[in-house]
Scaffold this active site. Structure first.
Site, PDB file in Angstrom:
ATOM      1  N   VAL A   1      32.067  40.502  40.419  1.00 38.41           N
ATOM      2  CA  VAL A   1      33.046  39.757  41.207  1.00 38.41           C
ATOM      3  C   VAL A   1      34.267  40.649  41.388  1.00 38.41           C
ATOM      4  CG1 VAL A   1      34.564  37.741  41.261  1.00 38.41           C
ATOM      5  CG2 VAL A   1      32.258  37.554  40.282  1.00 38.41           C
ATOM      6  N   CYS A   2      34.720  40.752  42.646  1.00 41.02           N
ATOM      7  CA  CYS A   2      35.964  41.469  42.923  1.00 41.02           C
ATOM      8  C   CYS A   2      35.880  42.920  42.416  1.00 41.02           C
ATOM      9  CB  CYS A   2      37.125  40.713  42.292  1.00 41.02           C
ATOM     10  SG  CYS A   2      38.748  41.118  42.938  1.00 41.02           S
ATOM     11  N   THR A   3      36.853  43.360  41.642  1.00 42.32           N
ATOM     12  CA  THR A   3      36.860  44.749  41.180  1.00 42.32           C
ATOM     13  C   THR A   3      35.904  44.983  40.009  1.00 42.32           C
ATOM     14  OG1 THR A   3      38.778  44.253  39.813  1.00 42.32           O
ATOM     15  CG2 THR A   3      39.212  45.243  41.963  1.00 42.32           C
ATOM     16  N   GLY A   4      35.179  43.969  39.618  1.00 43.02           N
ATOM     17  CA  GLY A   4      34.160  44.147  38.584  1.00 43.02           C
ATOM     18  C   GLY A   4      33.121  45.178  38.985  1.00 43.02           C
TER      19      GLY A   4
ATOM     20  N   THR B   1      33.419  45.281  47.240  1.00 46.79           N
ATOM     21  CA  THR B   1      34.472  45.075  46.256  1.00 46.79           C
ATOM     22  C   THR B   1      35.721  44.639  47.005  1.00 46.79           C
ATOM     23  OG1 THR B   1      35.642  46.030  44.355  1.00 46.79           O
ATOM     24  CG2 THR B   1      35.329  47.459  46.277  1.00 46.79           C
TER      25      THR B   1
END
Length: 275
Positions: free
Chosen positions: A65-68, A85
């Site tokens: 999720v996101c910057t994961g 991202t």
DNA sequence: AGCGCCTACCGCCAGC
DNA sequence: AGGCTGGCGGTAGGCG
């Protein structure tokens, strides 16, 4: 969990639902990397990165999720894959991980067993998609229905997600709502909706109001605003382009709808929440 | 900020 | 009778 809790509270909620509902096999089923400020330190932690590499190897699915996505990419789990991202770090991501094919699409990306989402709210969509893949659409809708998604408003008040609040108990108009969301920029006038629902205009208006507690026009407005809200946060498209894509007649019309429902201008909304 | 046009909404009613 | 449907028209309010 690699991030400061506040950032991904909402998506973590659905992620947990996904994990709880997923079939339990041997080892890791779904490895999910959540984004946030902590992801930088996590990506630099050799033992953690090694752990992710090993687990990603035998997990049935890998997701971020996101910057994961940074942590996954650092472990090599995204090599040769298409991935998403957060838009604010796409360029840096592409430079740092040339083996990953970064996509700028605002929604999540699936490439085989690898799922990556662009922003926090699309992480919720991703998690729901995982539930849907495992357990079917009905289960995903059930999770969505019981999940209350709040987006914080400038005044500190909270606003329900239109998509979720429009889901009646019997989901009579679920298919119609799907159709509306896929045709936001086309003709979704009352006559068009009635035609789509296979009813006369008068009966459609009545049934719709009974089932959702809202008139068709208001519902369409809410769905348009919700779509625009997402694009404002998770893309860099100019406001005018977003208004067109979401079916507002003009940028000005979109601004009026935002004022009515959210009490902010689109620009303010983006400025306040996207960074 | 203001204005004219248009549409969605809804009460009403006749018909099934 | 009672419930549902759908056409009509007045009106408020949104749109351009």
């Amino acid at each position: 969990v690699t991030q400061d809790a506040g950032i991904v509270t909402a998506s973590a909620g659905v992620s947990l639902a996904a994990v709880a509902l997923s079939p339990i096999g041997s080892g890791v089923d779904t490895l999910m990397s959540a984004g946030g400020p902590g992801v930088e330190a996590a990506s630099a932690d050799a033992s953690l990165v090694g752990w992710v590499r090993r687990r990603a190897g035998d997990a049935r699915r890998v997701a971020s999720v996101c910057t994961g996505a940074f942590l996954l990419a650092a472990s090599g789990a995204l090599d040769g894959k298409r991935a998403a991202t957060h838009w604010s770090v796409c360029a840096e991501f592409a430079k740092r991980f040339p083996a990953v094919r970064v996509e700028f699409d605002p929604i999540f990306v699936r490439d085989g067993s690898v799922w990556t989402s662009a922003g926090v709210t699309s992480g919720i969509d991703l998690a729901l998609a995982l539930v849907e893949e495992d357990l079917g659409r009905a289960a995903a809708l059930a999770v969505a229905r019981y999940l209350v998604v709040f987006l914080k408003r400038p005044g500190g008040q909270a606003q329900f997600s239109a998509t979720l609040s429009l889901q009646a108990a019997d989901d009579k108009f679920g298919a119609l709502h799907d159709w509306i969301n896929q045709h936001l920029a086309e003709d979704i006038s009352l006559p068009a909706l009635a035609r789509q629902a296979g009813m006369s205009e008068r009966s459609f208006s009545r049934h719709y109001a009974d089932a959702t507690g809202m008139t068709p026009g208001r519902a369409v407005e809410q769905l348009r605003v919700e779509a625009a809200r997402r694009l404002l946060l998770e893309s860099r498209l100019p406001v005018k382009r977003i208004s067109q894509r979401c079916g507002f007649g003009s940028e000005e019309t979109m601004r009026r709808s935002f004022a009515r429902l959210l009490d902010v201008t689109p620009q303010d909304y983006r400025a306040r929440f996207s960074s």
